[in-house]
Design a protein around this motif. Structure first.
Motif, PDB file in Angstrom:
ATOM      1  N   GLN B  42      41.222 107.620  45.179  1.00  0.00           N
ATOM      2  CA  GLN B  42      40.577 107.114  46.396  1.00  0.00           C
ATOM      3  C   GLN B  42      41.278 107.628  47.650  1.00  0.00           C
ATOM      4  O   GLN B  42      42.326 108.249  47.600  1.00  0.00           O
ATOM      5  CB  GLN B  42      40.570 105.581  46.385  1.00  0.00           C
ATOM      6  N   HIS B  43      40.648 107.353  48.790  1.00  0.00           N
ATOM      7  CA  HIS B  43      41.188 107.790  50.063  1.00  0.00           C
ATOM      8  C   HIS B  43      42.346 106.895  50.488  1.00  0.00           C
ATOM      9  O   HIS B  43      42.451 105.737  50.064  1.00  0.00           O
ATOM     10  CB  HIS B  43      40.124 107.705  51.163  1.00  0.00           C
ATOM     11  N   LEU B  44      43.170 107.400  51.348  1.00  0.00           N
ATOM     12  CA  LEU B  44      44.208 106.600  51.986  1.00  0.00           C
ATOM     13  C   LEU B  44      43.512 105.546  52.858  1.00  0.00           C
ATOM     14  O   LEU B  44      42.588 105.860  53.610  1.00  0.00           O
ATOM     15  CB  LEU B  44      45.055 107.523  52.859  1.00  0.00           C
ATOM     16  N   GLN B  45      43.941 104.284  52.759  1.00  0.00           N
ATOM     17  CA  GLN B  45      43.281 103.231  53.533  1.00  0.00           C
ATOM     18  C   GLN B  45      44.317 102.244  54.052  1.00  0.00           C
ATOM     19  O   GLN B  45      45.379 102.054  53.464  1.00  0.00           O
ATOM     20  CB  GLN B  45      42.229 102.506  52.699  1.00  0.00           C
ATOM     21  N   LEU B  46      43.967 101.577  55.150  1.00  0.00           N
ATOM     22  CA  LEU B  46      44.870 100.634  55.790  1.00  0.00           C
ATOM     23  C   LEU B  46      44.977  99.354  54.975  1.00  0.00           C
ATOM     24  O   LEU B  46      43.972  98.774  54.578  1.00  0.00           O
ATOM     25  CB  LEU B  46      44.371 100.315  57.197  1.00  0.00           C
ATOM     26  N   LEU B  47      46.200  98.906  54.757  1.00  0.00           N
ATOM     27  CA  LEU B  47      46.474  97.665  54.028  1.00  0.00           C
ATOM     28  C   LEU B  47      46.731  96.532  55.025  1.00  0.00           C
ATOM     29  O   LEU B  47      46.194  95.431  54.892  1.00  0.00           O
ATOM     30  CB  LEU B  47      47.694  97.865  53.127  1.00  0.00           C
ATOM     31  N   LEU B  48      47.571  96.788  56.011  1.00  0.00           N
ATOM     32  CA  LEU B  48      47.841  95.819  57.070  1.00  0.00           C
ATOM     33  C   LEU B  48      48.568  96.518  58.209  1.00  0.00           C
ATOM     34  O   LEU B  48      49.063  97.625  58.051  1.00  0.00           O
ATOM     35  CB  LEU B  48      48.660  94.634  56.551  1.00  0.00           C
ATOM     36  N   LYS B  49      48.621  95.815  59.353  1.00  0.00           N
ATOM     37  CA  LYS B  49      49.298  96.388  60.518  1.00  0.00           C
ATOM     38  C   LYS B  49      49.909  95.292  61.372  1.00  0.00           C
ATOM     39  O   LYS B  49      49.458  94.145  61.349  1.00  0.00           O
ATOM     40  CB  LYS B  49      48.336  97.225  61.356  1.00  0.00           C
ATOM     41  N   TYR B  50      50.950  95.658  62.105  1.00  0.00           N
ATOM     42  CA  TYR B  50      51.606  94.753  63.030  1.00  0.00           C
ATOM     43  C   TYR B  50      51.698  95.416  64.392  1.00  0.00           C
ATOM     44  O   TYR B  50      52.208  96.537  64.519  1.00  0.00           O
ATOM     45  CB  TYR B  50      53.022  94.399  62.545  1.00  0.00           C
ATOM     46  N   PHE B  51      51.225  94.663  65.417  1.00  0.00           N
ATOM     47  CA  PHE B  51      51.361  95.159  66.784  1.00  0.00           C
ATOM     48  C   PHE B  51      52.272  94.240  67.595  1.00  0.00           C
ATOM     49  O   PHE B  51      53.143  94.695  68.317  1.00  0.00           O
ATOM     50  CB  PHE B  51      49.999  95.258  67.467  1.00  0.00           C
ATOM     51  N   SER B  52      52.043  92.941  67.500  1.00  0.00           N
ATOM     52  CA  SER B  52      52.849  91.980  68.249  1.00  0.00           C
ATOM     53  C   SER B  52      52.563  90.589  67.685  1.00  0.00           C
ATOM     54  O   SER B  52      51.702  90.415  66.828  1.00  0.00           O
ATOM     55  CB  SER B  52      52.514  92.023  69.740  1.00  0.00           C
ATOM     56  N   GLY B  53      53.304  89.586  68.162  1.00  0.00           N
ATOM     57  CA  GLY B  53      53.056  88.216  67.754  1.00  0.00           C
ATOM     58  C   GLY B  53      53.814  87.844  66.490  1.00  0.00           C
ATOM     59  O   GLY B  53      54.942  88.282  66.270  1.00  0.00           O
ATOM     60  N   ASP B  54      53.172  87.043  65.650  1.00  0.00           N
ATOM     61  CA  ASP B  54      53.792  86.547  64.418  1.00  0.00           C
ATOM     62  C   ASP B  54      54.308  87.725  63.589  1.00  0.00           C
ATOM     63  O   ASP B  54      53.535  88.609  63.225  1.00  0.00           O
ATOM     64  CB  ASP B  54      52.765  85.747  63.612  1.00  0.00           C
ATOM     65  N   PRO B  55      55.615  87.756  63.307  1.00  0.00           N
ATOM     66  CA  PRO B  55      56.167  88.897  62.568  1.00  0.00           C
ATOM     67  C   PRO B  55      55.748  88.943  61.102  1.00  0.00           C
ATOM     68  O   PRO B  55      55.985  89.942  60.424  1.00  0.00           O
ATOM     69  CB  PRO B  55      57.679  88.702  62.699  1.00  0.00           C
ATOM     70  N   LEU B  56      55.157  87.880  60.603  1.00  0.00           N
ATOM     71  CA  LEU B  56      54.658  87.878  59.227  1.00  0.00           C
ATOM     72  C   LEU B  56      53.160  88.197  59.278  1.00  0.00           C
ATOM     73  O   LEU B  56      52.368  87.416  59.807  1.00  0.00           O
ATOM     74  CB  LEU B  56      54.906  86.519  58.567  1.00  0.00           C
ATOM     75  N   VAL B  57      52.814  89.329  58.722  1.00  0.00           N
ATOM     76  CA  VAL B  57      51.437  89.819  58.801  1.00  0.00           C
ATOM     77  C   VAL B  57      50.798  89.765  57.416  1.00  0.00           C
ATOM     78  O   VAL B  57      51.418  90.200  56.433  1.00  0.00           O
ATOM     79  CB  VAL B  57      51.416  91.278  59.303  1.00  0.00           C
ATOM     80  N   LYS B  58      49.599  89.247  57.358  1.00  0.00           N
ATOM     81  CA  LYS B  58      48.880  89.197  56.081  1.00  0.00           C
ATOM     82  C   LYS B  58      47.791  90.268  56.071  1.00  0.00           C
ATOM     83  O   LYS B  58      47.091  90.478  57.058  1.00  0.00           O
ATOM     84  CB  LYS B  58      48.284  87.810  55.861  1.00  0.00           C
ATOM     85  N   GLY B  59      47.673  90.937  54.912  1.00  0.00           N
ATOM     86  CA  GLY B  59      46.676  91.984  54.784  1.00  0.00           C
ATOM     87  C   GLY B  59      45.700  91.678  53.669  1.00  0.00           C
ATOM     88  O   GLY B  59      45.584  90.538  53.229  1.00  0.00           O
ATOM     89  N   ILE B  60      45.034  92.733  53.216  1.00  0.00           N
ATOM     90  CA  ILE B  60      44.047  92.559  52.153  1.00  0.00           C
ATOM     91  C   ILE B  60      44.722  92.396  50.804  1.00  0.00           C
ATOM     92  O   ILE B  60      45.897  92.743  50.639  1.00  0.00           O
ATOM     93  CB  ILE B  60      43.077  93.764  52.114  1.00  0.00           C
ATOM     94  N   LYS B  61      44.007  91.828  49.872  1.00  0.00           N
ATOM     95  CA  LYS B  61      44.417  91.718  48.466  1.00  0.00           C
ATOM     96  C   LYS B  61      45.731  90.969  48.281  1.00  0.00           C
ATOM     97  O   LYS B  61      46.472  91.247  47.332  1.00  0.00           O
ATOM     98  CB  LYS B  61      44.489  93.111  47.822  1.00  0.00           C
ATOM     99  N   GLY B  62      46.047  90.039  49.154  1.00  0.00           N
ATOM    100  CA  GLY B  62      47.213  89.184  48.985  1.00  0.00           C
ATOM    101  C   GLY B  62      48.530  89.791  49.426  1.00  0.00           C
ATOM    102  O   GLY B  62      49.591  89.205  49.200  1.00  0.00           O
TER     103      GLY B  62
END
Lengths: 114, 113
Positions: B42-62
């Motif tokens: 499959q293609h490379l795809q975004l899982l999660l990202k952090y820009f600012s705010g809460d340092p704990l970031v939740k992404g797809i698939k847990g």
């Protein structure tokens, strides 16, 4: 929506030959990127276009690589002449506007230079 | 120059094991941080990202990642992996003002049933 399209998927050439890759980004995406991914490494940005202007080509080996983005849509990346060390996967990606926007990647073109 | 280090090149886990993939970057200013994933075929795809705010970031698939500024780190975690998480994971950073995504070398994760 349709994803980023690239062709060909695979290409085998001999050193000193020329090769060209084509990319069609997601419709409406202003920014287009070409990355080179050598085996065992992460993608490395070669060139970034915003519409049909170049934003960054600092890591493009300009003596042999060239790229253009026609009318701010499709793009081609050319290598002339190819060297053995150009063997890699060439990835095209697009995003709505800025590099911080989610970048959507195509399937890549695997180039082997013999 | 900005750089991203991923310390584990290959990780092998059994299903239900916990996962933590390390990522460190070298840049002292503002950063935008990303984890991308490439599943087999499959293609490379975004899982999660952090820009600012809460340092704990939740992404797809847990998946989740924690930004620790003092450690220049953005480690990826998942409490219980599945066979379908088998993939290559890339950490990436955009350093403030540079407008360029810099990738780490990637970590290949193999999950055995």
């Amino acid at each position: 929506e349709a994803g980023v399209a690239q062709s060909p998927r695979y290409k085998i050439i001999e050193k000193r030959q020329s090769v060209a890759f084509w990319c069609n980004p997601i419709s409406g995406h202003a920014t287009l990127y070409w990355y080179q991914q050598i085996l065992g490494q992460g993608p490395k940005l070669l060139i970034q276009f915003q519409n049909n202007g170049v934003v960054d080509d600092s890591q493009l080996p300009k003596d042999r690589f060239s790229a253009e983005r026609l009318k701010g849509v499709d793009s081609t990346l050319k290598i002339q002449p190819a060297k053995l060390e150009d063997s890699a996967v060439y990835l095209c990606a697009s995003s709505r506007d800025r590099a911080t926007d989610t970048q959507y990647f195509g399937p890549g073109t695997r180039l082997t230079v013999l | 120059a900005q750089s991203v280090s991923q310390h584990n090149h290959h990780v092998i886990l059994s299903e239900a094991a916990s996962l933590e993939l390390g990522c460190n970057y070298s840049y002292g200013g503002t950063v935008n941080l990303f984890w991308y994933v490439q599943y087999p075929g499959q293609h490379l795809q975004l899982l999660l990202k952090y820009f600012s705010g809460d340092p704990l970031v939740k992404g797809i698939k847990g998946f989740e990642a924690e930004f620790i500024k003092s450690k220049f780190s953005f480690n990826l975690r998942k409490p219980s992996v599945q066979w379908s998480d088998t993939a290559e994971y890339f950490c990436a950073v955009i350093a403030g003002g540079y407008n360029k995504l810099i990738f780490g070398a990637g970590t290949r994760l193999a999950v055995h049933p």
